[in-house]
Design a protein around this motif. Sequence first.
Motif, PDB file in Angstrom:
ATOM      1  N   ASN A  79      -3.786  -4.314  72.369  1.00  0.00           N
ATOM      2  CA  ASN A  79      -4.860  -4.537  71.390  1.00  0.00           C
ATOM      3  C   ASN A  79      -4.639  -3.731  70.118  1.00  0.00           C
ATOM      4  N   GLU A  80      -4.226  -2.455  70.265  1.00  0.00           N
ATOM      5  CA  GLU A  80      -3.995  -1.611  69.084  1.00  0.00           C
ATOM      6  C   GLU A  80      -2.786  -2.123  68.304  1.00  0.00           C
ATOM      7  N   THR A  81      -1.734  -2.566  69.035  1.00  0.00           N
ATOM      8  CA  THR A  81      -0.539  -3.106  68.377  1.00  0.00           C
ATOM      9  C   THR A  81      -0.896  -4.360  67.578  1.00  0.00           C
ATOM     10  N   GLU A  82      -1.678  -5.248  68.167  1.00  0.00           N
ATOM     11  CA  GLU A  82      -2.071  -6.490  67.475  1.00  0.00           C
ATOM     12  C   GLU A  82      -2.841  -6.170  66.202  1.00  0.00           C
ATOM     13  N   MET A  83      -3.733  -5.178  66.259  1.00  0.00           N
ATOM     14  CA  MET A  83      -4.531  -4.799  65.091  1.00  0.00           C
ATOM     15  C   MET A  83      -3.634  -4.254  63.969  1.00  0.00           C
ATOM     16  N   LEU A  84      -2.634  -3.410  64.366  1.00  0.00           N
ATOM     17  CA  LEU A  84      -1.744  -2.825  63.345  1.00  0.00           C
ATOM     18  C   LEU A  84      -0.870  -3.887  62.695  1.00  0.00           C
ATOM     19  N   ILE A  85      -0.381  -4.862  63.481  1.00  0.00           N
ATOM     20  CA  ILE A  85       0.482  -5.915  62.927  1.00  0.00           C
ATOM     21  C   ILE A  85      -0.317  -6.808  61.983  1.00  0.00           C
ATOM     22  N   LYS A  86      -1.553  -7.149  62.379  1.00  0.00           N
ATOM     23  CA  LYS A  86      -2.391  -7.973  61.501  1.00  0.00           C
ATOM     24  C   LYS A  86      -2.761  -7.221  60.225  1.00  0.00           C
ATOM     25  N   LYS A  87      -2.936  -5.894  60.355  1.00  0.00           N
ATOM     26  CA  LYS A  87      -3.255  -5.089  59.175  1.00  0.00           C
ATOM     27  C   LYS A  87      -2.111  -5.115  58.168  1.00  0.00           C
ATOM     28  N   GLN A  88      -0.861  -5.192  58.704  1.00  0.00           N
ATOM     29  CA  GLN A  88       0.315  -5.282  57.838  1.00  0.00           C
ATOM     30  C   GLN A  88       0.570  -6.711  57.358  1.00  0.00           C
ATOM     31  N   LYS A  89      -0.305  -7.668  57.811  1.00  0.00           N
ATOM     32  CA  LYS A  89      -0.198  -9.079  57.420  1.00  0.00           C
ATOM     33  C   LYS A  89       1.139  -9.677  57.835  1.00  0.00           C
ATOM     34  N   LEU A  90       1.540  -9.384  59.077  1.00  0.00           N
ATOM     35  CA  LEU A  90       2.784  -9.914  59.614  1.00  0.00           C
ATOM     36  C   LEU A  90       2.477 -10.948  60.697  1.00  0.00           C
ATOM     37  N   LYS A  91       3.463 -11.781  60.972  1.00  0.00           N
ATOM     38  CA  LYS A  91       3.323 -12.787  62.022  1.00  0.00           C
ATOM     39  C   LYS A  91       3.892 -12.259  63.330  1.00  0.00           C
ATOM     40  N   MET A  92       3.146 -12.543  64.430  1.00  0.00           N
ATOM     41  CA  MET A  92       3.612 -12.077  65.737  1.00  0.00           C
ATOM     42  C   MET A  92       3.313 -13.139  66.796  1.00  0.00           C
ATOM     43  N   LYS A  93       4.095 -13.108  67.876  1.00  0.00           N
ATOM     44  CA  LYS A  93       3.790 -13.958  69.033  1.00  0.00           C
ATOM     45  C   LYS A  93       4.273 -13.253  70.303  1.00  0.00           C
ATOM     46  N   VAL A  94       3.525 -13.512  71.387  1.00  0.00           N
ATOM     47  CA  VAL A  94       3.839 -12.902  72.676  1.00  0.00           C
ATOM     48  C   VAL A  94       4.878 -13.768  73.375  1.00  0.00           C
ATOM     49  N   ILE A  95       6.005 -13.167  73.763  1.00  0.00           N
ATOM     50  CA  ILE A  95       7.109 -13.887  74.410  1.00  0.00           C
ATOM     51  C   ILE A  95       6.991 -13.832  75.927  1.00  0.00           C
ATOM     52  N   GLY A  96       6.562 -12.712  76.457  1.00  0.00           N
ATOM     53  CA  GLY A  96       6.497 -12.591  77.907  1.00  0.00           C
ATOM     54  C   GLY A  96       5.647 -11.415  78.341  1.00  0.00           C
ATOM     55  N   LYS A  97       5.263 -11.464  79.646  1.00  0.00           N
ATOM     56  CA  LYS A  97       4.467 -10.392  80.242  1.00  0.00           C
ATOM     57  C   LYS A  97       5.066 -10.041  81.588  1.00  0.00           C
ATOM     58  N   SER A  98       4.962  -8.780  81.964  1.00  0.00           N
ATOM     59  CA  SER A  98       5.467  -8.360  83.262  1.00  0.00           C
ATOM     60  C   SER A  98       4.659  -7.165  83.748  1.00  0.00           C
ATOM     61  N   GLY A  99       4.720  -6.945  85.085  1.00  0.00           N
ATOM     62  CA  GLY A  99       4.011  -5.802  85.648  1.00  0.00           C
ATOM     63  C   GLY A  99       2.922  -6.208  86.622  1.00  0.00           C
ATOM     64  N   MET A 100       2.422  -5.233  87.365  1.00  0.00           N
ATOM     65  CA  MET A 100       1.416  -5.467  88.407  1.00  0.00           C
ATOM     66  C   MET A 100       0.112  -5.996  87.829  1.00  0.00           C
TER      67      MET A 100
ATOM     68  N   ALA B 121       9.006 -10.635  59.644  1.00  0.00           N
ATOM     69  CA  ALA B 121       8.671  -9.986  58.367  1.00  0.00           C
ATOM     70  C   ALA B 121       9.944  -9.860  57.538  1.00  0.00           C
ATOM     71  N   LEU B 122       9.771  -9.574  56.222  1.00  0.00           N
ATOM     72  CA  LEU B 122      10.945  -9.385  55.376  1.00  0.00           C
ATOM     73  C   LEU B 122      11.690  -8.123  55.801  1.00  0.00           C
ATOM     74  N   MET B 123      10.947  -7.109  56.190  1.00  0.00           N
ATOM     75  CA  MET B 123      11.556  -5.871  56.693  1.00  0.00           C
ATOM     76  C   MET B 123      10.929  -5.571  58.061  1.00  0.00           C
ATOM     77  N   PRO B 124      11.437  -6.219  59.122  1.00  0.00           N
ATOM     78  CA  PRO B 124      10.794  -6.080  60.438  1.00  0.00           C
ATOM     79  C   PRO B 124      10.867  -4.662  60.996  1.00  0.00           C
ATOM     80  N   GLU B 125      11.862  -3.825  60.520  1.00  0.00           N
ATOM     81  CA  GLU B 125      11.963  -2.462  61.053  1.00  0.00           C
ATOM     82  C   GLU B 125      10.757  -1.612  60.647  1.00  0.00           C
ATOM     83  N   LYS B 126      10.071  -2.037  59.590  1.00  0.00           N
ATOM     84  CA  LYS B 126       8.936  -1.260  59.081  1.00  0.00           C
ATOM     85  C   LYS B 126       7.813  -1.158  60.117  1.00  0.00           C
ATOM     86  N   ILE B 127       7.630  -2.259  60.905  1.00  0.00           N
ATOM     87  CA  ILE B 127       6.536  -2.259  61.883  1.00  0.00           C
ATOM     88  C   ILE B 127       6.792  -1.252  62.996  1.00  0.00           C
ATOM     89  N   LEU B 128       8.102  -0.970  63.294  1.00  0.00           N
ATOM     90  CA  LEU B 128       8.416   0.024  64.320  1.00  0.00           C
ATOM     91  C   LEU B 128       7.945   1.407  63.891  1.00  0.00           C
TER      92      LEU B 128
END
Length: 376
Positions: free
Chosen positions: A55-76, A17-24
Amino acid sequence: MFFNRIKSGQITIEVSALMPEKILNVLWNNGIYTCKVVKINLTTIRFNIAFEDYNETEMLIKKQKLKMKVIGKSGMIVLLLNLKRRMSLVIGAGVFFLVIYCLSNYIWAIDIQTKNNLSPFEVRQQLTAVGIKPGLKKSQINVYDIERKLEDLNDQIMWIRVRIQGSTLKLVIEEKVNPPSTEKTLPNSVVAKMDGEIKRVYTTSGNAAVVPGDIVKTGDVLILPVQGREGFEKEVKPSGTVIANTFYEKFMEIQISGDKLERTGKKDGDIYLNIFGKKIYLKKAINRFESYDKIEEKNGIFNKVIYFEKKGKPVNVDKESAIKEASDKLKESLGKTLSNNAKIIDNKATVEDIGEGKILVRVIFTVEQDIANNIS
């Protein structure tokens, strides 16, 4: 506590995004915890979130019309999901082979081999009459009982063998054949059992009907069922020995020049399942052999096709030696089929060039033997 530990896991996400800190700020305002925040460049930021917040994070990022991609997964939880996908494959393969095993316990085809007088259709109808048909379980089939019942039902059957081979019930039947009548023979006569040139006649009973030098055909009378001079004959049971020169022809093809195809020792093969006439290949050969021998091994459901590579090897054999060797082999082969009292007295070989460096050696053997056959 245990289930909370299983559900725990993290997903690494990159947001552009132009201001990626905004999504935080958006995520924090919605109660989504982020960690390991790294700024990749001016427009890209990377951070971790809990697996259950994805799922909630993906919905919020799409609502802000930003581009996202999953880099990795970890955990049981991620590990359990991967195992679940592979477990489905294992279970599917297990079910498949279980079905194949269950199908292999049944008879799906009936192969009937007869001669000239008895038709497979007639035998198949009689099998149906005794309750044998495709789809029957192997454990319900008694092959010896089937043999006995078919012999009782059909008087044309002289001998029968029933066996189970894979998923096929195989029947081999020998038929009763009435011997042909010999019109040329007289009752109680000694006749020729093959063509030949008469050399010597020895009678112990009856009068000779031929003399040395006569040419006889199969079925010609050699010794008559009468004995004594003309006008004083009496009926007897004829017997004796009639020695004649008989003739046998044998031939052999030999390569004396050019290239001869021989197996190199390399091989490849197909392995497939035959289910209701359809082939399902478990292994398909990459057959790159220019010349090969093909051997098919059928065993019900599981079948094989083996390809043996053959390559040409130069052949240069002395023609006269090859002819002599072929004649000797043909003589040895003929000797194995003759009776103990037969004697090979002569042989004449002719040679024919059939092209491609091959010759056809044809040998006519003269055999001295007893051709008398007592007809009673």
